[in-house]
Design a protein around this motif. Structure first.
Motif, PDB file in Angstrom:
ATOM      1  N   LEU A 188      -1.816   1.889  -8.488  1.00 45.78           N
ATOM      2  CA  LEU A 188      -0.846   0.853  -9.242  1.00 45.78           C
ATOM      3  C   LEU A 188      -0.818  -0.867  -9.129  1.00 45.78           C
ATOM      4  CD1 LEU A 188       2.534   1.919  -9.005  1.00 45.78           C
ATOM      5  CD2 LEU A 188       1.265   1.630 -11.310  1.00 45.78           C
ATOM      6  N   THR A 189      -2.052  -0.193  -8.143  1.00 45.17           N
ATOM      7  CA  THR A 189      -2.749  -2.248  -7.534  1.00 45.17           C
ATOM      8  C   THR A 189      -3.096  -2.057  -6.479  1.00 45.17           C
ATOM      9  OG1 THR A 189      -1.497  -4.783  -6.823  1.00 45.17           O
ATOM     10  CG2 THR A 189      -0.091  -2.268  -5.300  1.00 45.17           C
ATOM     11  N   PRO A 190      -4.987  -1.807  -6.948  1.00 44.94           N
ATOM     12  CA  PRO A 190      -5.970  -2.067  -5.840  1.00 44.94           C
ATOM     13  C   PRO A 190      -6.706  -3.551  -6.226  1.00 44.94           C
ATOM     14  CG  PRO A 190      -6.230  -0.903  -8.345  1.00 44.94           C
ATOM     15  CD  PRO A 190      -5.386  -2.058  -8.398  1.00 44.94           C
ATOM     16  N   ARG A 191      -6.271  -3.978  -4.484  1.00 45.73           N
ATOM     17  CA  ARG A 191      -7.073  -4.982  -4.034  1.00 45.73           C
ATOM     18  C   ARG A 191      -9.019  -5.159  -4.919  1.00 45.73           C
ATOM     19  NH1 ARG A 191      -4.733  -7.325   0.120  1.00 45.73           N
ATOM     20  NH2 ARG A 191      -6.049  -8.852   0.255  1.00 45.73           N
ATOM     21  N   VAL A 192      -9.227  -4.233  -5.131  1.00 43.07           N
ATOM     22  CA  VAL A 192     -10.445  -4.613  -5.633  1.00 43.07           C
ATOM     23  C   VAL A 192     -10.465  -3.821  -6.893  1.00 43.07           C
ATOM     24  CG1 VAL A 192     -13.312  -4.513  -5.079  1.00 43.07           C
ATOM     25  CG2 VAL A 192     -11.639  -5.485  -3.380  1.00 43.07           C
ATOM     26  N   SER A 193     -11.904  -3.309  -7.325  1.00 42.60           N
ATOM     27  CA  SER A 193     -11.508  -2.361  -8.912  1.00 42.60           C
ATOM     28  C   SER A 193     -12.628  -1.305  -8.261  1.00 42.60           C
ATOM     29  CB  SER A 193     -12.568  -3.418 -10.240  1.00 42.60           C
ATOM     30  OG  SER A 193     -13.113  -2.448 -10.349  1.00 42.60           O
ATOM     31  N   PRO A 194     -11.886  -0.377  -8.311  1.00 43.05           N
ATOM     32  CA  PRO A 194     -12.190   1.439  -8.820  1.00 43.05           C
ATOM     33  C   PRO A 194     -13.885   1.025  -9.242  1.00 43.05           C
ATOM     34  CG  PRO A 194     -10.655   1.136  -9.951  1.00 43.05           C
ATOM     35  CD  PRO A 194     -10.351  -0.482  -9.608  1.00 43.05           C
ATOM     36  N   SER A 195     -14.411   0.549  -9.502  1.00 42.20           N
ATOM     37  CA  SER A 195     -15.833  -0.305 -10.294  1.00 42.20           C
ATOM     38  C   SER A 195     -16.787  -0.087  -8.520  1.00 42.20           C
ATOM     39  CB  SER A 195     -15.832  -0.817 -11.230  1.00 42.20           C
ATOM     40  OG  SER A 195     -15.453  -1.251 -11.492  1.00 42.20           O
ATOM     41  N   GLU A 196     -15.611  -0.888  -8.025  1.00 43.33           N
ATOM     42  CA  GLU A 196     -17.036  -1.106  -6.745  1.00 43.33           C
ATOM     43  C   GLU A 196     -16.009  -0.928  -5.647  1.00 43.33           C
ATOM     44  OE1 GLU A 196     -15.799  -5.611  -6.457  1.00 43.33           O
ATOM     45  OE2 GLU A 196     -16.047  -5.923  -9.001  1.00 43.33           O
ATOM     46  N   VAL A 197     -15.355  -0.234  -5.256  1.00 45.51           N
ATOM     47  CA  VAL A 197     -14.750   0.309  -3.891  1.00 45.51           C
ATOM     48  C   VAL A 197     -14.382   1.640  -4.528  1.00 45.51           C
ATOM     49  CG1 VAL A 197     -13.070  -0.086  -2.047  1.00 45.51           C
ATOM     50  CG2 VAL A 197     -14.930  -2.027  -3.073  1.00 45.51           C
ATOM     51  N   ALA A 198     -14.881   2.561  -3.880  1.00 43.16           N
ATOM     52  CA  ALA A 198     -13.781   4.072  -3.716  1.00 43.16           C
ATOM     53  C   ALA A 198     -12.268   4.059  -2.476  1.00 43.16           C
ATOM     54  CB  ALA A 198     -14.156   5.139  -3.807  1.00 43.16           C
ATOM     55  N   PHE A 199     -11.435   4.009  -2.510  1.00 40.75           N
ATOM     56  CA  PHE A 199     -10.512   4.208  -2.127  1.00 40.75           C
ATOM     57  C   PHE A 199      -9.728   5.783  -1.932  1.00 40.75           C
ATOM     58  CE2 PHE A 199     -10.018   1.439  -4.913  1.00 40.75           C
ATOM     59  CZ  PHE A 199      -8.418   1.653  -5.534  1.00 40.75           C
ATOM     60  N   PRO A 200     -10.188   6.629  -2.331  1.00 40.24           N
ATOM     61  CA  PRO A 200      -9.718   8.480  -1.781  1.00 40.24           C
ATOM     62  C   PRO A 200      -8.333   7.662  -1.635  1.00 40.24           C
ATOM     63  CG  PRO A 200     -11.454   8.823  -2.011  1.00 40.24           C
ATOM     64  CD  PRO A 200     -11.797   7.030  -2.509  1.00 40.24           C
ATOM     65  N   ASN A 201      -6.898   8.827  -0.868  1.00 40.60           N
ATOM     66  CA  ASN A 201      -6.303   9.189   0.081  1.00 40.60           C
ATOM     67  C   ASN A 201      -6.175  10.140  -0.073  1.00 40.60           C
ATOM     68  OD1 ASN A 201      -4.727   9.340  -2.199  1.00 40.60           O
ATOM     69  ND2 ASN A 201      -3.386   9.949  -1.561  1.00 40.60           N
ATOM     70  N   LEU A 202      -6.332  10.710   1.766  1.00 39.00           N
ATOM     71  CA  LEU A 202      -6.186  11.463   2.421  1.00 39.00           C
ATOM     72  C   LEU A 202      -4.943  12.234   2.569  1.00 39.00           C
ATOM     73  CD1 LEU A 202      -8.390  10.638   5.764  1.00 39.00           C
ATOM     74  CD2 LEU A 202      -9.369  10.765   3.330  1.00 39.00           C
ATOM     75  N   ASP A 203      -3.777  11.708   2.547  1.00 38.89           N
ATOM     76  CA  ASP A 203      -2.787  11.792   3.079  1.00 38.89           C
ATOM     77  C   ASP A 203      -1.311  11.942   2.324  1.00 38.89           C
ATOM     78  OD1 ASP A 203      -2.205   9.937   4.365  1.00 38.89           O
ATOM     79  OD2 ASP A 203      -1.943  10.296   6.019  1.00 38.89           O
ATOM     80  N   LEU A 204      -0.223  11.820   2.105  1.00 36.10           N
ATOM     81  CA  LEU A 204       0.754  11.073   1.838  1.00 36.10           C
ATOM     82  C   LEU A 204       1.768  11.526   2.775  1.00 36.10           C
ATOM     83  CD1 LEU A 204       1.461  10.035  -1.815  1.00 36.10           C
ATOM     84  CD2 LEU A 204       3.499  11.054  -0.385  1.00 36.10           C
ATOM     85  N   THR A 205       3.110  10.904   2.886  1.00 32.03           N
ATOM     86  CA  THR A 205       4.072  11.447   3.315  1.00 32.03           C
ATOM     87  C   THR A 205       5.047  10.521   3.489  1.00 32.03           C
ATOM     88  OG1 THR A 205       2.788  11.515   6.016  1.00 32.03           O
ATOM     89  CG2 THR A 205       4.963  11.220   5.287  1.00 32.03           C
ATOM     90  N   ALA A 206       5.842  11.264   2.859  1.00 30.05           N
ATOM     91  CA  ALA A 206       7.403  10.451   2.214  1.00 30.05           C
ATOM     92  C   ALA A 206       8.886  10.965   3.595  1.00 30.05           C
ATOM     93  CB  ALA A 206       6.943  10.847   0.894  1.00 30.05           C
ATOM     94  N   HIS A 207       9.303   9.354   3.120  1.00 30.86           N
ATOM     95  CA  HIS A 207      10.788  10.134   3.905  1.00 30.86           C
ATOM     96  C   HIS A 207      11.557   8.828   3.051  1.00 30.86           C
ATOM     97  CE1 HIS A 207       7.395   9.138   7.719  1.00 30.86           C
ATOM     98  NE2 HIS A 207       8.763  10.312   8.230  1.00 30.86           N
ATOM     99  N   LEU A 208      12.633  10.224   2.953  1.00 33.23           N
ATOM    100  CA  LEU A 208      14.124  10.031   2.091  1.00 33.23           C
ATOM    101  C   LEU A 208      15.140   9.311   2.444  1.00 33.23           C
ATOM    102  CD1 LEU A 208      12.481  12.742  -0.325  1.00 33.23           C
ATOM    103  CD2 LEU A 208      12.186  10.211  -0.879  1.00 33.23           C
TER     104      LEU A 208
END
Length: 257
Positions: A188-208
């Motif tokens: 939603l709000t990359p610090r750098v364009s995904p055409s310049e830097v890849a930043f896939p996530n390894l995980d996700l944790t949600a607390h509700l």
């Protein structure tokens, strides 16, 4: 618009083109997969309880990429209990585990008299501009309706409304619906364009704090990148009644040049 998945049998689903990923359009975006895992956790949990317990925390580990095609999902109880229960679900493709989820279900208690949070409120949707995910390919990022107010790259508040069912012909809970969307926070709000830097996530944790209510989901998102390729996307989750939880994603940040 088609659902993300079609059920083939009790444990097998076919992904539709609506799951098409943003890093590679030949692969599934992980967000609907996380929703499917949450749906599986809840379906496994419910028959053991006269009054099913709500999910308090769900953590996902992403083990590999998933081609757009058939997947198998299985669940097992890690820690049974009447007031607290831990259930694990795994999604596989071609016999290879691709992602896992562990969900803690917890009995509710009446704490309305002390309920509260100091998370900042979300801005209203009125006047917030629509956002098209033009920096990203793939069909999934075009399936929700998105409004976004970005303060700066890496910092934004967004409202999202899902427009695609999770599984064709099946009702998914509001929590599964949320978990099927929340991974989009990382784009939603990359610090750098995904055409310049890849930043896939390894995980996700949600607390509700509670289950979401209503059509719209609020994302108060901050993306941070360290000096050695480690990153974090942190989101406070909201609905129209206020904050309902948080999600955190661990990023592997890789310059493409």
């Amino acid at each position: 618009m088609a659902a993300y998945f079609e059920r083939l049998d009790e444990n097998t689903y076919r992904a539709t083109d609506a799951t098409q990923g943003a890093w590679n359009i030949e692969e599934q975006h992980i967000a609907p997969v996380l929703g499917l895992l949450t749906h599986t956790l809840e379906r496994d949990h419910a028959p053991r309880h006269e009054h099913p317990l709500p999910l308090a925390r769900v953590s996902f580990d992403i083990l590999g990429v998933i081609p757009i095609g058939e997947v198998e999902v299985e669940a097992r109880v890690i820690r049974p209990g009447r007031t607290i229960e831990l259930v694990e679900a795994t999604v596989s493709h071609g016999g290879r585990a691709a992602a896992t989820a562990r969900g803690w279900f917890m009995k509710t208690h009446d704490t309305a008299g002390i309920a509260g949070s100091d998370f900042a409120p979300m801005p209203p949707r009125t006047g917030m501009p629509a956002w098209a995910a033009d920096a990203w390919p793939g069909e999934f990022v075009r399936t929700p309706e998105i409004l976004r107010a970005e303060e700066a790259p890496g910092r934004a508040r967004s409202w999202l409304r899902p427009r695609v069912p999770l599984v064709e012909g099946e009702s998914a809970s509001p929590t599964a619906r949320l978990m099927g969307l929340v991974d989009i926070a990382n784009g939603l709000t990359p610090r750098v364009s995904p055409s310049e830097v890849a930043f896939p996530n390894l995980d996700l944790t949600a607390h509700l704090l509670r289950a979401p209510e209503g059509e719209w989901l609020g994302f108060d998102t901050t993306m941070s990148v360290g000096p050695t390729g480690l990153g974090i996307t942190h989101t406070v989750l909201h609905d129209d009644n206020g904050p309902l939880g948080t999600s955190v994603q661990s990023l592997t940040v890789r310059p493409l040049a």
